[in-house]
Design an enzyme around this catalytic site. Sequence first.
Site, short mmCIF file in Angstrom:
data_model
loop_
_atom_site.label_atom_id
_atom_site.label_comp_id
_atom_site.label_asym_id
_atom_site.label_seq_id
_atom_site.Cartn_x
_atom_site.Cartn_y
_atom_site.Cartn_z
CG HIS A 210 19.44 30.40 15.75
ND1 HIS A 210 19.40 29.04 16.46
CD2 HIS A 210 19.78 30.19 14.69
CE1 HIS A 210 19.77 28.35 15.40
NE2 HIS A 210 20.04 28.89 14.51
CG ASP A 230 20.99 25.25 13.28
OD1 ASP A 230 20.89 26.27 13.73
OD2 ASP A 230 19.93 24.49 12.66
CD GLU A 264 16.81 30.46 12.98
OE1 GLU A 264 16.80 30.46 11.78
OE2 GLU A 264 16.75 29.17 13.57
CD GLU A 265 16.85 26.10 14.63
OE1 GLU A 265 15.85 25.99 13.37
OE2 GLU A 265 17.99 25.84 14.50
CG ASP A 292 21.83 29.90 11.70
OD1 ASP A 292 22.34 29.14 12.17
OD2 ASP A 292 20.65 30.25 11.33
CG HIS A 370 17.04 21.43 12.39
ND1 HIS A 370 16.12 21.87 11.31
CD2 HIS A 370 17.55 22.47 12.72
CE1 HIS A 370 16.36 23.24 11.19
NE2 HIS A 370 17.40 23.73 12.12
N1 BES Z 1 20.54 27.21 10.52
C1 BES Z 1 19.22 27.30 9.91
C2 BES Z 1 19.10 27.83 8.39
C3 BES Z 1 19.91 27.05 7.46
C4 BES Z 1 20.11 25.65 7.45
C5 BES Z 1 20.70 27.81 6.67
C6 BES Z 1 20.84 25.00 6.29
C7 BES Z 1 21.53 27.00 5.62
C8 BES Z 1 21.54 25.94 5.62
C9 BES Z 1 18.20 27.84 10.59
O1 BES Z 1 18.11 27.60 11.97
C10 BES Z 1 16.78 26.92 10.26
O2 BES Z 1 16.83 26.00 10.67
N2 BES Z 1 15.82 27.86 9.67
C11 BES Z 1 14.80 27.24 9.51
C12 BES Z 1 13.83 28.38 8.92
C13 BES Z 1 13.24 29.17 9.79
C14 BES Z 1 12.27 30.51 9.39
C15 BES Z 1 12.37 28.27 10.76
C16 BES Z 1 15.11 26.46 8.16
O3 BES Z 1 15.81 26.49 7.34
O4 BES Z 1 14.05 25.55 8.11
ZN ZN Z 2 20.23 27.82 12.72
#
Ligand code: BES
Ligand code: ZN
Length: 402
Positions: A210, A230, A264-265, A292, A370
Amino acid sequence: MKTLNGLLLAVVMTAAPAFQTIAAENSKDVYISIDSDALKFSQKTFKSRVQEISTQDGISILKIDEDALPWLSMLMHKNFNRCGGFMVHDDEADAMNLLHSQDGAQLFAKNNTFADYTINQEELVKPMVEQVKAENILANITKLSSFKNRYYKGEFGKQSAAYIKEMWSAIVKNRTDATVEYFPHSQWDQPSIILTLKGKSDDVIVLGGHQDSINGSFGGSSATAPGADDNASGISTITEVVRILTDNSYQPQKTIKFMAYAAEEVGLLGSKEISKSFKAANVNVIGVMQLDMTNFQGTKDLDIVMMTDYTNVQQNNFVGSIIDKYVPGIKWGFDKCGYGCSDHASWNAQGYPASMPFEAKMDDMNHNIHTAKDTLSVSGGNASHAAKFAKMALAYIVELDR
Ligand code: BES
Ligand code: ZN
């Protein structure tokens, strides 16, 4: 020696039921569909941890301890000498659906026959893997994380998308087989970007990540969200793969698509639309790799962590073998997100085999993501960790391609 592979050898060389002593006590049950001829083998190996739910037309639905899945995959590979194995389902209803729908049976057959996971392209792969340069990845992370944010709504997220499109277009400008296009989304401004290297066949291999970033506490289009790890890291890793394939005038057999997903976020929105549109158009995607977060080595003795949930067990296994062969000295293992944590889950939901090789164990994750602090300095101001992922992804593409 790798974490799980080392253990696996011990299991194979002694007796299969050794698994009984290795599995965690309180893990959850999942439903898998498996070729019926492997049913007895599974029952013998996993004893009470596996339960036959139903069998029809050569496909069996089993309830099995989730922690057994990586083991089952590797044991099937070794004992059956085949990659066709099983699909993981969200619940029993989903699994039974597969038994009762022709579509499902076809999908099962498809997932298990079209991808050839033999590894035999050393002559092509090795010299290219040696060309991976961490400096290139570093330069790209620096550039991408210099946007105030890459939020899916607002001006910055549009500008960063335009930048990625221009940058990818510049890399492939002399290729006649390449296109770089926006995949627009009607509900928000940031488009996804798809770079296609058209091969002889219409079978598709996807390498994606993403492009968007987010500030979790001060969300919105004016917040500071550099998203260096990220996921500027993933996009920059993908970019290095494109550069090397192009520098080497690599002519794909299959069609290779590189994707920078929007939004994606905020719920995997971009990849959800793209994967659904591919499914609706009946595109035969034979493999998806999601990058990612690739540049923060949170776990000291581990380099690459294969996420086991919402991913394809056979392909994960294949990627593990790719790492062993082409990224020597690298230690890899397994973990799980526990939820559909990134765009691989979108592809997985459409029935396509997806993998998500990740930078660390979940427990050791980069806690700056984030926030305004997700900067390169957290990764030591270099991209040596991400370079391992570029080598792996390059080898994955070429080996799956022929
Ligand atoms: N890169 C993250 C996912 C992640 C974070 C994987 C930490 C492993 C460890 C991704 O961009 C993200 O933040 N995903 C969201 C979920 C999505 C469905 C909004 C999350 O993890 O909250
Ligand atoms: Zn991510």
